[in-house]
Design an enzyme around this catalytic site. Structure first.
Site, PDB file in Angstrom:
ATOM      1  N   VAL A 173       0.815  -1.218   0.000  1.00  0.00           N
ATOM      2  CA  VAL A 173       0.000   0.000   0.000  1.00  0.00           C
ATOM      3  C   VAL A 173       0.846   1.265   0.000  1.00  0.00           C
ATOM      4  CG1 VAL A 173      -1.990  -1.090   1.080  1.00  0.00           C
ATOM      5  CG2 VAL A 173      -0.257   0.005   2.521  1.00  0.00           C
ATOM      6  N   SER A 174       2.134   1.160   0.313  1.00  0.00           N
ATOM      7  CA  SER A 174       2.996   2.335   0.275  1.00  0.00           C
ATOM      8  C   SER A 174       4.438   1.887   0.095  1.00  0.00           C
ATOM      9  CB  SER A 174       2.856   3.165   1.558  1.00  0.00           C
ATOM     10  OG  SER A 174       3.564   4.379   1.451  1.00  0.00           O
ATOM     11  N   SER A 175       5.218   2.736  -0.581  1.00  0.00           N
ATOM     12  CA  SER A 175       6.606   2.378  -0.836  1.00  0.00           C
ATOM     13  C   SER A 175       7.447   3.637  -0.959  1.00  0.00           C
ATOM     14  CB  SER A 175       6.721   1.542  -2.114  1.00  0.00           C
ATOM     15  OG  SER A 175       6.341   2.314  -3.247  1.00  0.00           O
TER      16      SER A 175
END
Length: 326
Positions: free
Chosen positions: A97-99
């Site tokens: 969901v996030s990077s």
């Protein structure tokens, strides 16, 4: 070890790894057109923004973190923090969901954003806060706004930015709506993949503003004429990002490519065309067009928003090859 301090050996390793990353980006030519970005990457320590991240492992992800009791694991963490690679920073139910994006790609995008001193920039997708810190280093904290839908992400980004000595505006909200309270903007940069160009962005831009965003599997660079019109070409660079959340996307069945030649099925530029025209051009039509037009690169494609609609195109926004977008 304090919340944001490293022991002497890890500090030395972080400095060495950051220098190696700078040499790698130097060699790629990413910031040749605007060398001032090199100073930002040299000054802003990436490891402050990734106190933990997830590395791919058999059966899932392995968590690497700054405060691991294993000194070898801490070394792996700091080396990975300065690898020229994207880092998975939030995984939920096995889904990324996030990077933190690949640094050399970040450098290319920041150069292509074409900022000038005094520009006000809106970043869509706060992530770890690292990209906002690079922007703030170049332009000043007061010129940078970053927004994310997830309060947990924005709070972490705010803490990371403060640890690095930066305090841009960090907003929790739907990036597709922009941040009208902080408008107008001279530049908008997205660090998440779009399927359409949000109209509120245009309304929050000054005439002549530039929007740079991942779209399909490329990067679209739009010039804004006014609140109702923007147009531009894709860059030649491939780009794969986490999708923009908060936007309803129509479900798309994976295309059946069984009747197409293997060289087309596995060709990255053909896959780009399929993604750009998903649901509007069937694979056989896409293959016929792709071959007839000489297997066009990304830079021959573009996107236009205007007249109450938006569309993708090949070579000419008013030409024979256009496809409506959501």
């Amino acid at each position: 070890m304090s919340a944001h301090a490293l022991d002497h050996d890890l500090e030395a390793l972080a400095a060495s790894a950051r220098a190696a990353l700078l040499r790698e980006i130097d060699a790629s030519g990413a910031w040749d057109a605007d060398p001032r970005w090199r100073e930002a990457f040299e000054t802003v320590p990436r490891h402050l923004f990734v106190p933990y991240y997830y590395a791919g492992a058999v059966g899932g992800y392995e968590r690497l973190w700054r405060d691991s009791p294993d000194p070898r694991a801490r070394e792996r963490w700091v080396r990975g923090a300065y690898a020229d690679a994207p880092l998975a920073t939030r995984v939920r139910d096995g889904e990324l969901v996030s990077s933190s994006s690949q640094p050399s790609l970040m450098a290319k995008m920041l150069v292509e954003l074409d900022v000038r001193d005094g520009d006000a920039v809106l970043e869509i997708g706060a992530g770890t806060g690292y990209n906002a810190a690079l922007l703030a280093h170049r332009l000043g904290d007061e010129q940078v706004t970053t927004v994310d839908l997830d309060a947990e992400i924005t709070e972490s980004a705010r803490q990371h930015l403060a640890a690095a000595g930066h305090h841009p505006a960090v907003v929790t909200g739907d990036g597709a709506r922009g941040v009208p309270a902080r408008a107008p903007f001279d530049r908008i940069i997205a660090t998440c993949t779009l399927t359409s160009i949000p109209r509120p962005w245009l309304a929050q831009c000054v005439p002549g503003a530039r929007i740079l965003a991942p779209f399909a599997t490329g990067l679209i660079a739009l010039r804004v004429r006014d609140a109702g019109y923007a147009t531009g070409h894709f860059l030649h660079t491939p780009a794969y990002f986490v999708p923009l959340r908060g936007v309803v996307r129509p479900e798309q069945e994976p295309p059946n490519l069984g009747g197409l030649p293997r060289r087309a099925r596995g060709h990255e530029l053909f896959r780009f065309l399929l993604t750009l025209t998903a649901g509007r051009l069937d694979p056989q039509e896409a293959y016929t067009l792709w071959e007839r037009e000489g297997q066009p690169g990304r830079e021959r494609y573009g996107v236009t928003v205007g007249d109450g609609r938006s569309w993708a195109w090949l070579d000419d926004p008013e030409g024979p090859y256009t496809w409506p977008l959501p």
